[in-house]
Write a protein that holds these residues in place. Structure first.
Motif, short mmCIF file in Angstrom:
data_model
loop_
_atom_site.label_atom_id
_atom_site.label_comp_id
_atom_site.label_asym_id
_atom_site.label_seq_id
_atom_site.Cartn_x
_atom_site.Cartn_y
_atom_site.Cartn_z
N HIS A 1 -8.93 -3.82 8.37
CA HIS A 1 -8.27 -3.72 7.06
C HIS A 1 -8.98 -4.55 5.98
O HIS A 1 -9.15 -4.09 4.84
CB HIS A 1 -6.82 -4.19 7.23
CG HIS A 1 -5.99 -4.10 6.00
ND1 HIS A 1 -5.59 -2.91 5.45
CD2 HIS A 1 -5.48 -5.07 5.21
CE1 HIS A 1 -4.88 -3.15 4.37
NE2 HIS A 1 -4.79 -4.45 4.20
N HIS B 1 -10.67 -3.66 2.34
CA HIS B 1 -10.41 -4.24 1.02
C HIS B 1 -11.73 -4.59 0.31
O HIS B 1 -11.89 -4.34 -0.88
CB HIS B 1 -9.55 -5.51 1.15
CG HIS B 1 -8.08 -5.23 1.08
ND1 HIS B 1 -7.49 -4.58 0.02
CD2 HIS B 1 -7.07 -5.53 1.94
CE1 HIS B 1 -6.18 -4.49 0.23
NE2 HIS B 1 -5.90 -5.05 1.39
N SER C 1 -4.77 -11.06 0.04
CA SER C 1 -3.73 -10.04 0.01
C SER C 1 -2.42 -10.65 0.46
O SER C 1 -2.27 -11.87 0.55
CB SER C 1 -4.15 -8.88 0.93
OG SER C 1 -4.22 -9.35 2.25
N GLY C 2 -1.44 -9.78 0.79
CA GLY C 2 -0.14 -10.27 1.20
C GLY C 2 -0.19 -10.97 2.56
O GLY C 2 0.59 -11.87 2.82
N GLY D 1 -0.90 -14.11 -1.19
CA GLY D 1 0.08 -13.10 -1.62
C GLY D 1 1.48 -13.43 -1.14
O GLY D 1 2.47 -13.23 -1.86
N ASP E 1 4.86 -13.98 -3.23
CA ASP E 1 6.10 -13.25 -2.95
C ASP E 1 7.27 -14.21 -2.73
O ASP E 1 8.38 -13.96 -3.20
CB ASP E 1 5.91 -12.33 -1.74
CG ASP E 1 4.92 -11.21 -2.04
OD1 ASP E 1 4.71 -10.90 -3.22
OD2 ASP E 1 4.34 -10.66 -1.09
N GLY F 1 4.02 -10.72 -6.82
CA GLY F 1 2.77 -11.08 -7.51
C GLY F 1 2.73 -10.63 -8.96
O GLY F 1 2.48 -11.43 -9.87
N ASP G 1 2.87 -12.85 -12.44
CA ASP G 1 1.73 -12.69 -13.35
C ASP G 1 2.24 -12.38 -14.76
O ASP G 1 1.86 -13.03 -15.76
CB ASP G 1 0.86 -11.54 -12.82
CG ASP G 1 -0.54 -11.52 -13.41
OD1 ASP G 1 -0.80 -12.33 -14.32
OD2 ASP G 1 -1.35 -10.69 -12.98
N GLY H 1 -4.75 -7.34 -2.87
CA GLY H 1 -3.71 -7.23 -3.89
C GLY H 1 -3.68 -8.37 -4.89
O GLY H 1 -3.45 -8.17 -6.08
N ASN I 1 -4.44 -10.41 -10.02
CA ASN I 1 -3.87 -11.47 -10.85
C ASN I 1 -4.75 -11.81 -12.05
O ASN I 1 -5.94 -12.09 -11.91
CB ASN I 1 -3.65 -12.73 -10.00
CG ASN I 1 -2.91 -13.79 -10.78
OD1 ASN I 1 -3.53 -14.68 -11.35
ND2 ASN I 1 -1.61 -13.69 -10.86
N GLY J 1 -4.74 -3.04 -4.31
CA GLY J 1 -3.71 -2.95 -3.27
C GLY J 1 -4.17 -2.05 -2.14
O GLY J 1 -5.28 -1.49 -2.16
N ASP J 2 -3.31 -1.90 -1.12
CA ASP J 2 -3.67 -1.06 0.02
C ASP J 2 -3.85 0.39 -0.41
O ASP J 2 -3.03 0.93 -1.15
CB ASP J 2 -2.57 -1.14 1.09
CG ASP J 2 -2.55 -2.49 1.78
OD1 ASP J 2 -3.51 -3.27 1.59
OD2 ASP J 2 -1.59 -2.76 2.52
O1 KG4 Z 1 -3.57 -5.93 -0.58
P1 KG4 Z 1 -2.11 -5.73 -0.67
O2 KG4 Z 1 -1.59 -4.52 -1.39
O3 KG4 Z 1 -1.43 -5.68 0.74
C1 KG4 Z 1 -1.88 -6.36 1.85
O4 KG4 Z 1 -2.87 -5.92 2.46
O5 KG4 Z 1 -1.22 -7.39 2.13
O6 KG4 Z 1 -1.54 -7.07 -1.33
C2 KG4 Z 1 -0.19 -7.21 -1.63
C3 KG4 Z 1 0.00 -8.58 -2.25
C4 KG4 Z 1 1.47 -8.92 -2.44
O7 KG4 Z 1 1.71 -10.20 -1.90
C5 KG4 Z 1 1.62 -8.91 -3.97
O8 KG4 Z 1 2.62 -9.79 -4.44
C6 KG4 Z 1 0.24 -9.34 -4.41
O9 KG4 Z 1 -0.63 -8.65 -3.53
N1 KG4 Z 1 -0.05 -9.00 -5.81
C7 KG4 Z 1 -0.32 -9.91 -6.77
C8 KG4 Z 1 -0.47 -9.21 -7.98
N2 KG4 Z 1 -0.29 -7.88 -7.73
C9 KG4 Z 1 -0.03 -7.76 -6.38
N3 KG4 Z 1 -0.44 -11.25 -6.69
C10 KG4 Z 1 -0.71 -11.91 -7.83
N4 KG4 Z 1 -0.84 -11.31 -9.03
C11 KG4 Z 1 -0.74 -9.96 -9.16
N5 KG4 Z 1 -0.89 -9.38 -10.36
#
Ligand code: KG4
Length: 333
Positions: free
Chosen positions: A111, A115, A136-137, A163, A167, A180, A184, A270, A274, A301-302
């Motif tokens: 994964h 990314h 990421s999350g 992430g 959250d 996130g 932001d 994800g 930011n 994001g994913d």
């Molecule tokens: O990469 P992703 O979609 O999923 C994983 O692979 O985990 O990342 C999701 C994460 C979440 O924790 C979300 O809150 C965060 O990315 N995220 C952000 C922003 N947009 C999404 N964190 C900070 N600032 C943002 N603008």
């Protein structure tokens, strides 16, 4: 070479068609956010069930939207680790059945490698070597990318992912899930010097990070304010929090790039969406003369396209697999 790629590691079901690792023919994504937000986080069983319900519909739609036929698909790539095990298994088993019925190779994709590869879709000129920050999350790591399939982790979080910290902080501030983007947005009107938040230092590896102390500090601030009947300045707390996360990520990544002799820095995942982190990276890379690559927001994001991009390079490296492919909740890059 057209790859049908599948992603189901967490709460997005995604199926894409990608040509030669660089051209997205279609990227179908179903986000489960509405199913999970009432619980304040991802419920694994609900995630698996939802993946099962939509995955073949997305694949069908992908083929239709790309205007290709099944016979044009040369291989199937799938995220097999890391992630929620039940969720991963849905994608892995779907990918196996498609590869088997079309009699094409099956390509397992990590994964986080996916990314990072999102950047190949956005920047046709980008090639390894480079230093990558994947945030990421579920993961936060600094990766030495020597080649498309030759990479190793040089630093990672010791506890929460960045992430996850966003959250949980958002939950304390009453901003909903995922937090996130709301943090932001809220931070835009805030004073980032108003709240002094802790910056963790990890002794034995200068590139390792820690976010649990930061999360606890925000929780304590919120509880203390509540007990004293004081009003929190939420925009300033959000701004101070974004600054603290950025101050953890940006200098470490820049230092690792310099130490390892890289001239390019790639940010992925994800949290790469930011705005504060983006601004700070732009300033730091400009100062150090490093080239900076950030994927566009829709590729942060994913998504399935990033799995197709990395899948192409895994295929070129001979990294295909057989029908006994399993899914793994944890796996190093
Ligand atoms: O990469 P992703 O979609 O999923 C994983 O692979 O985990 O990342 C999701 C994460 C979440 O924790 C979300 O809150 C965060 O990315 N995220 C952000 C922003 N947009 C999404 N964190 C900070 N600032 C943002 N603008």
């Amino acid at each position: 070479m057209i790859i049908l790629s599948v992603e189901s590691s967490c709460d997005e079901t995604a199926v894409a068609l990608v040509e030669d690792g660089r051209k997205v023919l279609t990227d179908q994504i179903f986000s489960q956010v509405n199913l999970h937000k009432i619980y304040g986080g991802v419920v694994p069983e609900i995630a698996s069930r939802s993946h099962t319900e939509v995955i073949s519909i997305l694949a069908e739609r992908a083929i239709q939207e790309a205007g290709i036929s099944r016979g044009d698909i040369d291989a199937v790539a799938v995220t097999y680790a890391p992630g929620l095990i039940g969720a991963l298994l849905v994608g892995v088993n779907f990918a196996k059945s498609v590869a088997m019925s079309l009699n094409v190779p099956l390509i397992p994709v990590h994964h986080i490698r996916g990314h990072i590869a999102a950047n190949y879709l956005a920047f046709p000129e980008l090639e390894p070597p480079f230093l990558a920050l994947a945030v990421s999350g579920g993961n936060s790591m600094i990766v030495d990318v020597r080649g498309y399939t030759d990479m190793s982790i040089v630093g990672a979080t010791r506890d929460d992912a960045a992430g996850e910290c966003f959250d949980k902080t958002a939950r304390v501030l009453g901003l909903g899930y995922p937090g996130g983007k709301p943090i932001d947005d809220l931070s835009q009107g805030g004073d980032d010097t108003k709240y002094k938040l802790p910056l963790a230092h990890v002794d034995d590896n200068p590139y390792d990070m820690s976010f649990s102390g930061l999360k606890t500090a925000v929780i304590n601030l919120a509880h203390q304010a509540q007990q004293k009947g004081e009003e929190l300045d939420k925009p300033s707390l959000a701004a101070s929090f974004c600054k603290a996360v950025s101050d953890s990520l940006v200098p470490r990544t820049i230092q690792a790039a310099k130490d390892l002799g890289h001239t390019k820095v790639v940010v992925a995942g994800g949290v790469a969406a930011n705005s504060r982190i983006r601004r700070d990276f732009e300033a730091a890379c400009a100062k150090e003369g490093l080239a900076l690559y950030f994927p566009p927001l829709k590729l942060c994001g994913d998504n399935g396209a990033m799995i197709g991009a990395q899948g192409y390079y895994e295929f070129l490296a001979g990294n295909t697999t057989t029908m006994d492919l399993n899914a793994y909740a944890n796996m190093t890059i």
